[in-house]
Design a protein around this motif. Structure first.
Motif, PDB file in Angstrom:
ATOM      1  N   SER A  60     -10.082   0.469  11.707  1.00  0.00           N
ATOM      2  CA  SER A  60     -10.646   1.688  11.135  1.00  0.00           C
ATOM      3  C   SER A  60     -11.393   1.370   9.855  1.00  0.00           C
ATOM      4  O   SER A  60     -11.025   0.455   9.117  1.00  0.00           O
ATOM      5  N   SER A  61     -12.435   2.156   9.616  1.00  0.00           N
ATOM      6  CA  SER A  61     -13.156   2.049   8.346  1.00  0.00           C
ATOM      7  C   SER A  61     -12.572   3.011   7.316  1.00  0.00           C
ATOM      8  O   SER A  61     -12.995   3.032   6.157  1.00  0.00           O
ATOM      9  N   GLU A  62     -11.580   3.822   7.754  1.00  0.00           N
ATOM     10  CA  GLU A  62     -10.910   4.771   6.869  1.00  0.00           C
ATOM     11  C   GLU A  62      -9.653   4.129   6.281  1.00  0.00           C
ATOM     12  O   GLU A  62      -9.140   3.138   6.805  1.00  0.00           O
ATOM     13  N   PRO A  63      -9.118   4.695   5.186  1.00  0.00           N
ATOM     14  CA  PRO A  63      -7.859   4.178   4.634  1.00  0.00           C
ATOM     15  C   PRO A  63      -6.734   4.321   5.650  1.00  0.00           C
ATOM     16  O   PRO A  63      -6.805   5.138   6.579  1.00  0.00           O
ATOM     17  N   LEU A  64      -5.670   3.525   5.477  1.00  0.00           N
ATOM     18  CA  LEU A  64      -4.485   3.691   6.306  1.00  0.00           C
ATOM     19  C   LEU A  64      -4.038   5.145   6.276  1.00  0.00           C
ATOM     20  O   LEU A  64      -4.082   5.808   5.237  1.00  0.00           O
ATOM     21  N   ALA A  65      -3.595   5.642   7.435  1.00  0.00           N
ATOM     22  CA  ALA A  65      -3.212   7.056   7.531  1.00  0.00           C
ATOM     23  C   ALA A  65      -2.166   7.434   6.490  1.00  0.00           C
ATOM     24  O   ALA A  65      -2.207   8.526   5.917  1.00  0.00           O
ATOM     25  N   CYS A  66      -1.245   6.524   6.204  1.00  0.00           N
ATOM     26  CA  CYS A  66      -0.174   6.843   5.260  1.00  0.00           C
ATOM     27  C   CYS A  66      -0.714   7.070   3.859  1.00  0.00           C
ATOM     28  O   CYS A  66      -0.162   7.867   3.083  1.00  0.00           O
ATOM     29  N   LEU A  67      -1.804   6.408   3.492  1.00  0.00           N
ATOM     30  CA  LEU A  67      -2.332   6.500   2.132  1.00  0.00           C
ATOM     31  C   LEU A  67      -3.082   7.802   1.894  1.00  0.00           C
ATOM     32  O   LEU A  67      -3.273   8.211   0.753  1.00  0.00           O
ATOM     33  N   SER A  68      -3.510   8.448   2.971  1.00  0.00           N
ATOM     34  CA  SER A  68      -4.235   9.711   2.832  1.00  0.00           C
ATOM     35  C   SER A  68      -3.420  10.892   3.336  1.00  0.00           C
ATOM     36  O   SER A  68      -3.944  11.976   3.559  1.00  0.00           O
ATOM     37  N   SER A  69      -2.118  10.686   3.516  1.00  0.00           N
ATOM     38  CA  SER A  69      -1.251  11.744   4.021  1.00  0.00           C
ATOM     39  C   SER A  69      -0.798  12.662   2.897  1.00  0.00           C
ATOM     40  O   SER A  69      -0.452  12.209   1.811  1.00  0.00           O
ATOM     41  N   ALA A  70      -0.778  13.956   3.193  1.00  0.00           N
ATOM     42  CA  ALA A  70      -0.263  14.926   2.223  1.00  0.00           C
ATOM     43  C   ALA A  70       1.232  15.152   2.420  1.00  0.00           C
ATOM     44  O   ALA A  70       1.857  15.884   1.666  1.00  0.00           O
ATOM     45  N   TYR A  71       1.804  14.524   3.441  1.00  0.00           N
ATOM     46  CA  TYR A  71       3.199  14.769   3.782  1.00  0.00           C
ATOM     47  C   TYR A  71       3.825  13.464   4.249  1.00  0.00           C
ATOM     48  O   TYR A  71       3.248  12.733   5.042  1.00  0.00           O
ATOM     49  N   GLY A  72       4.995  13.157   3.761  1.00  0.00           N
ATOM     50  CA  GLY A  72       5.681  11.944   4.195  1.00  0.00           C
ATOM     51  C   GLY A  72       5.445  10.791   3.240  1.00  0.00           C
ATOM     52  O   GLY A  72       4.805  10.933   2.206  1.00  0.00           O
ATOM     53  N   PRO A  73       5.965   9.609   3.573  1.00  0.00           N
ATOM     54  CA  PRO A  73       5.879   8.461   2.670  1.00  0.00           C
ATOM     55  C   PRO A  73       4.456   7.976   2.487  1.00  0.00           C
ATOM     56  O   PRO A  73       3.607   8.116   3.368  1.00  0.00           O
TER      57      PRO A  73
END
Length: 377
Positions: A60-73
Motif C-alpha cells: 500500500s502507498s497509504e500508512p499502515l491501517a493501525c496508524l490511521s485508526s480512530a479506534y483500537g491500538p
C-alpha cells in the motif's frame, strides 16, 4: 507481567514500518466481543511471508491501517497461522466450544449473509476482515497471532484432529489452505490428474504433498536442480529445472490438468511456456501474493493453442480447511517446519531469516504459554 485477560491481550507489534524486524511486546485492548466471536489462547503461530509485506507496508502507498485508526491500538501485531485453545465463546456460537483446540488462518470475519458466504466462498466476501491489519466496520484494526490471544468469528476457527501436532498445523492454516483450495477445485472428479507445482518454497512444498495426498501425479518446477532431492522427498513424481532444460515445455506438451504457481514473482516466469503445457481449457492458478508492481507477462496468442485459463486463488473456505486437516491426519503428510521460541529476539530471528530466504520451508513460533504465562485455562 501476566496478561490481564480478557481486558487486554499482549503481542509483538510495530508502530512504524521502518522497525519491521523489531516488533516489541505491547499490551492492547481487543475488539468488542460479539455474539459469534471466539477467543483463542494462542499455543503457537506460523510465520508467513505476507507478514513481511504487511510489516514493511509494501502492499500500500497509504500508512499502515493501525496508524490511521480512530479506534483500537496504534500498533500492529501480525501472524495468521494460529493454533490454540478456545477460552471464551459468544452467546450465539455453535461451531466451537471452550477447551477445543482450533486453528485460525488469514481471515477472521465476513458478513456471513451474502451469496459468496452462502456458497462456501466466504474468503471472497466483500466485507471480509483479515486476521491482522484489516478494519472492522467499527474501525477497529484486527490484530494477529504473535500474541497471547486472538479474537475471531467462529466460522474461521477450525477444529484440529488430535493426530496432528500444533507446530505442523500452523502452516496449514494459511499456506496449506491457500494451495489446497485451488488443487481441490482444479482436479476434483478427474481420473489420474496431473498437477504441476511451480516454486518449491513455503507454499510450493505443501502443494506437492497435498496434491500427492489427493492422488495426483505431481511435477515440481524450479529454476535449478538445487531442490530436486527435497521435492522428491516431499512426494514429487517428476522434477523440471526450467533454467537448465531449454526445451522443457516441448517435452511436456498437453501434460497437465492444473498448474499451481507458488513462486514469489510472476514477472520472472515464462508464462507462455507454462500455459502451453496445459491440457485444453485447464487452469494456471497463482497463489502467492507478490509485490505491488508484479505483473502477468504473456502473449494473447498463447491462448489460441489450448484455451488455457489464468487465475488467482485466495485462501480457502471453512469447509476446505476442515477437509485439509483431515487429509493431513489420514494421509500423514506434515509441512517441513523449524520451530523458534516466541520472544522479541525469536520474532526478529524468524522475520529476518525469512526475509533472507533462510528457511526450509516454514517457521512456527512456539512456547507461547511459557512466555505469556497462559495455558492453564
Amino acid at each position: 507481567m501476566p496478561v490481564d485477560y480478557p481486558r487486554e491481550f499482549q503481542g509483538f507489534a510495530i508502530t512504524d514500518p521502518k522497525d519491521w524486524d523489531h516488533p516489541k511486546l505491547t499490551s492492547y485492548e481487543p475488539k468488542k466481543f460479539g455474539p459469534h466471536d471466539v477467543d483463542i489462547e494462542v499455543e503457537c503461530c506460523g510465520i508467513c511471508a505476507t507478514e513481511l509485506f504487511c510489516l514493511k507496508n509494501q502492499w500500500s502507498s497509504e500508512p499502515l491501517a493501525c496508524l490511521s485508526s480512530a479506534y483500537g491500538p496504534k500498533s500492529q501485531v501480525v501472524g495468521h497461522e494460529v493454533v490454540g485453545r478456545v477460552v471464551a465463546v459468544g452467546d450465539d456460537v455453535t461451531l466451537c466450544r471452550k477447551g477445543e483446540r482450533v486453528g485460525l488462518g488469514a481471515q477472521c470475519s465476513s458478513c456471513m449473509a451474502c451469496p459468496r458466504c452462502h456458497a462456501h466462498n466466504e474468503q471472497y466476501c466483500a466485507k471480509s476482515v483479515a486476521t491482522y491489519c484489516s478494519r472492522y466496520e467499527d474501525g477497529y484494526v484486527s490484530q494477529g497471532g504473535y500474541a497471547s490471544h486472538v479474537r475471531a468469528h467462529e466460522q474461521f476457527c477450525f477444529p484440529i484432529p488430535a493426530e496432528i501436532e500444533s507446530q505442523y498445523v500452523a502452516p496449514l492454516m494459511c499456506g496449506g489452505l491457500t494451495v489446497y483450495s485451488p488443487i481441490k477445485r482444479g482436479i476434483e472428479g478427474l481420473e489420474n490428474p496431473h498437477v504441476g507445482v511451480i516454486g518449491i518454497g513455503g507454499l510450493g512444498h505443501m502443494a506437492i504433498m497435498i496434491a500427492k495426498a489427493m492422488g495426483a501425479h505431481v511435477t515440481a518446477f524450479s529454476r535449478s536442480s538445487k531442490k530436486r532431492a527435497d521435492a522428491e522427498k516431499m512426494g514429487a513424481d517428476a522434477f523440471v529445472a526450467t533454467g537448465e532444460q531449454p526445451n522443457w515445455s516441448k517435452d511436456l506438451f498437453d501434460g497437465f490438468d492444473l498448474l499451481v504457481n507458488c513462486a514469489s514473482s510472476t514477472t520472472q516466469l515464462d508464462l507462455d511456456a507454462f500455459l502451453s503445457v496445459l491440457k485444453v481449457n485447464k487452469n494456471f492458478i497463482s497463489v502467492g501474493l507478490p509485490e505491488m508492481d508484479d505483473k502477468f507477462v504473456l502473449s494473447p496468442l498463447t491462448f489460441m493453442g489450448n484455451g488455457p485459463c489464468v487465475g488467482v486463488s485466495k485462501l480457502g473456505s471453512r469447509q476446505e480447511a476442515i477437509e485439509l486437516l483431515q487429509l493431513a491426519a489420514t494421509r500423514g503428510f506434515r509441512p517441513w517446519v523449524e520451530t523458534i521460541k516466541i520472544s522479541e529476539a525469536g520474532v526478529h530471528e524468524g522475520l529476518t531469516r525469512l526475509d533472507a530466504g533462510d528457511v526450509r520451508y516454514r517457521f512456527t513460533l512456539v512456547g507461547f504459554h511459557d512466555f505469556f504465562g497462559t495455558g492453564s485455562s
